[in-house]
Design an enzyme around this catalytic site. Structure first.
Site, PDB file in Angstrom:
ATOM      1  N   LYS A 222     -10.171  -1.428  10.493  1.00 58.34           N
ATOM      2  CA  LYS A 222     -10.151  -2.641   9.675  1.00 58.34           C
ATOM      3  C   LYS A 222     -10.370  -3.890  10.528  1.00 58.34           C
ATOM      4  O   LYS A 222     -10.268  -5.018  10.046  1.00 58.34           O
ATOM      5  CB  LYS A 222      -8.837  -2.736   8.908  1.00 58.34           C
TER       6      LYS A 222
ATOM      7  N   GLN B  37      -4.128  -5.266   6.748  1.00 55.87           N
ATOM      8  CA  GLN B  37      -5.033  -6.302   6.238  1.00 55.87           C
ATOM      9  C   GLN B  37      -4.938  -7.584   7.063  1.00 55.87           C
ATOM     10  O   GLN B  37      -5.941  -8.245   7.314  1.00 55.87           O
ATOM     11  CB  GLN B  37      -4.714  -6.620   4.768  1.00 55.87           C
TER      12      GLN B  37
ATOM     13  N   HIS C 284       0.885  -1.167   0.000  1.00 58.37           N
ATOM     14  CA  HIS C 284       0.000   0.000   0.000  1.00 58.37           C
ATOM     15  C   HIS C 284       0.925   1.220   0.000  1.00 58.37           C
ATOM     16  O   HIS C 284       2.014   1.180   0.566  1.00 58.37           O
ATOM     17  CB  HIS C 284      -0.828  -0.052   1.283  1.00 58.37           C
TER      18      HIS C 284
ATOM     19  N   CYS D 163      -4.775   2.332  -3.674  1.00 57.67           N
ATOM     20  CA  CYS D 163      -3.582   2.936  -3.048  1.00 57.67           C
ATOM     21  C   CYS D 163      -2.382   2.007  -3.170  1.00 57.67           C
ATOM     22  O   CYS D 163      -1.569   1.908  -2.232  1.00 57.67           O
ATOM     23  CB  CYS D 163      -3.831   3.289  -1.581  1.00 57.67           C
TER      24      CYS D 163
ATOM     25  N   ASP E 281       3.371  -4.285   8.105  1.00 54.38           N
ATOM     26  CA  ASP E 281       2.124  -3.554   7.903  1.00 54.38           C
ATOM     27  C   ASP E 281       1.007  -4.600   7.993  1.00 54.38           C
ATOM     28  O   ASP E 281       0.789  -5.366   7.058  1.00 54.38           O
ATOM     29  CB  ASP E 281       2.146  -2.876   6.531  1.00 54.38           C
TER      30      ASP E 281
END
Lengths: 408, 145
Positions: free
Chosen positions: A225, A202, A122, A362, A199
């Site tokens: 999220k 997700q 991302h 993104c 990261d």
């Protein structure tokens, strides 16, 4: 076995009608919905406890502080972090990565050093590193995914050297849902003396996260999220490393002693939490994590089954072009309808009450890897049902002839 | 009511008659075909309308009577459908009238709702671009007279 019907009542928004159709919300990779207990906690904080934290000696301030610090412990438990002060509250994944990139750059980066990121990231896990490298005259190395969208750790091994200071990688791709081999990545990077930032924007919702077992140095995610409010996020950092990093945002709440010309800073975690935090959001995030924990791993398995079913069915539709075919896919599935823009597909689905996302997500370099400028992304959550997947597929089958009609 | 405004009123009425949101968009997709494909040599970079999320190519021209015409293409069928409605409104109309028209059908129907803010801005830019060209054409006519 997890039954989504048993918890759908917790999510009043799922009962909405959109464009005269029952809402089928399949944009969970962008934002998940909040269940009643989270909404109630959020409102309760404003109704009964509203006060600033870590400042007042009055009762409400003490209670707010206590509730927010309890939320920190809930996050610590959720991630299985060793210490609560390893949990820094942020406004989201983007803020967390920017904080690390800026602070880590100041503390550890020298001209000629290298940082490795993948081309599936991302923009939030790419652009901050571009800027940090530019400022410190370091080199940004791109670990390219394979043709199918998987990461080959042998490729990483050949890129690592004593110059590598950081490997920043997503746990799960937000475009193709590739589940990355984080264990191997951490081991290889550490063996080369590099730090690892995960990261987990997700990944956080798609399985258990255990930072001690993974032994990553940093891990970031957003509250919205994982059934929490927008504007909340978490930066986990190993305490010994966070202690070496300087604060990069200055102001109230993070200082110890201040004179007209200088200031000394608070200890962890407060030195990274300047200004009034999103108190109600953070407390509600703690509730969201507990909610997800209560559902258990069965909810994740249900989600995986939904994605597997969708992928299987969509492979049977000749007009559908799936993006990537990673070895392990979780959470999201991106596709295009042959020869048609993602926007047209998503806009028509929206008119049938089906919420999916279209665009570059993104992650422009990731899409370009597949020769694309955009794609439609479908991302179910545990509250979605098999029937909704079928309705989505029906919607797709209704849209396809309409679009194809323009070519005849 | 000017001729342009009259056409716009009919467009809005037609849309509202369709009713169902999906059918409205199906209609937009259908009329997107009404454009004959733009010549590839006309689709050069400068004709791309900057600031639009979708790729949009526009070629405007006028005739000796000061009437306004344009050709258009887009990589997005729905946007092409909107361009087709704009063409219905503007095609062969007096350039002054095109330049001064209040384009409101996107808001009066549900069309604009589906576009995210960048694409809404882009469509606004397309309309401004067409009206600027019409204004120039109207000015040219005055200058020439």
């Amino acid at each position: 076995m997890f039954q989504p019907e048993s918890i759908r009542g917790d999510f009043p928004i799922l009962g909405l009608s959109v464009n005269s159709h029952p809402l089928i919300y399949l944009d969970n990779a962008a934002t998940t919905q909040m269940p009643e207990p989270v909404l109630a906690t959020y409102c309760e904080q404003h109704r009964l406890y509203e006060a600033n934290v870590h400042r007042g000696i009055h009762r409400l301030s003490q209670l707010s502080t206590k509730r927010m610090e309890e939320a920190r412990v809930k996050v610590q438990r959720f991630l299985n972090a060793r210490y609560p002060e390893e949990i820094i509250f942020t406004s989201g994944t983007t803020a967390g990565i920017n904080l690390v990139a800026e602070s880590f750059g100041r503390a550890f980066l020298h001209p000629g050093d290298e940082i490795i990121v993948t081309n599936m990231e991302h923009h939030s896990n790419l652009v901050p590193w571009q800027e940090t490298c530019r400022r410190h005259e370091a080199a940004l190395k791109i670990w390219t995914m394979e043709a199918n969208g998987s990461l080959d750790v042998n490729r990483l091994a050949s890129m690592l050297s004593s110059k590598t200071k950081m490997v920043a990688v997503c746990g799960v791709s937000n475009v193709i849902g590739a589940l990355n081999p984080l264990d191997d990545i951490v081991k290889l990077a550490h063996a080369a003396g590099a730090f690892v930032l995960v990261d987990a924007a997700q990944a956080i919702r798609h399985g258990r996260t255990n930072v001690q077992e993974l032994f990553c140095d940093f891990l970031v995610f957003s509250g919205h999220k994982i059934m929490g409010p927008t504007g909340t996020g978490v930066l986990y950092g190993r305490r010994d490393i966070l202690e070496k990093l300087p604060p990069v945002v200055f102001g109230g709440g993070m200082v110890d002693r201040v004179t007209e010309t200088s200031a000394s800073f608070e200890s962890l975690p407060f030195k990274f939490e300047a200004g009034t935090p999103n108190i109600a959001g953070i407390i509600a995030l703690g509730e969201a994590l507990e909610y997800v924990q209560r559902l258990g791993i069965g909810a994740c398995e249900h989600e995986r089954n939904l994605i597997r079913y969708l992928e299987q069915e969509m492979r049977e539709i000749p007009e559908v072009e799936l993006v990537g075919s990673p070895r392990f896919r979780v959470g999201v599935l991106s596709f295009n309808l042959q020869g048609f823009s993602a926007f047209d597909t998503a806009a028509l689905l929206d008119k049938l009450g089906i919420a999916v996302r279209s665009g570059h997500h993104c992650a422009q370099p990731a899409l370009r890897h597949f020769g694309l400028e955009g794609a439609v992304r479908v991302s179910p959550a545990f509250y979605n049902t098999q029937e909704e997947m079928e309705a989505f597929l029906d919607g797709l089958r209704r849209v396809i002839p309409l679009l194809k009609g323009t070519k005849t | 009511m000017t001729a342009v405004e009259e056409i716009q009123r009919r467009i809005v009425e037609e849309f509202l008659e369709i009713g169902d949101d999906f059918d409205q968009y199906a209609y937009l997709i259908e009329i997107s075909c009404s454009f004959k494909p733009m010549n590839p040599e006309d689709k050069w970079e400068n004709r791309l309308v900057q600031g639009c999320q979708s790729r949009v190519w526009l070629k405007t021209y006028g005739d000796a009577e000061g009437r306004f015409f344009f050709e258009a293409d887009s990589d997005t069928l729905i946007v092409k459908g909107v361009l087709s409605l704009l063409r219905q409104m503007f095609w062969g109309q007096r350039a002054e009238e095109v330049a001064e028209a209040q384009v409101t059908f996107l808001q009066e129907t549900a069309i604009m709702e589906t576009f995210e803010s960048d694409r809404q801005k882009g469509l606004g830019y397309v309309i401004r671009f067409l009206q600027q060209k019409a204004r120039l054409l109207a000015g040219d006519k005055v200058d020439n007279s």
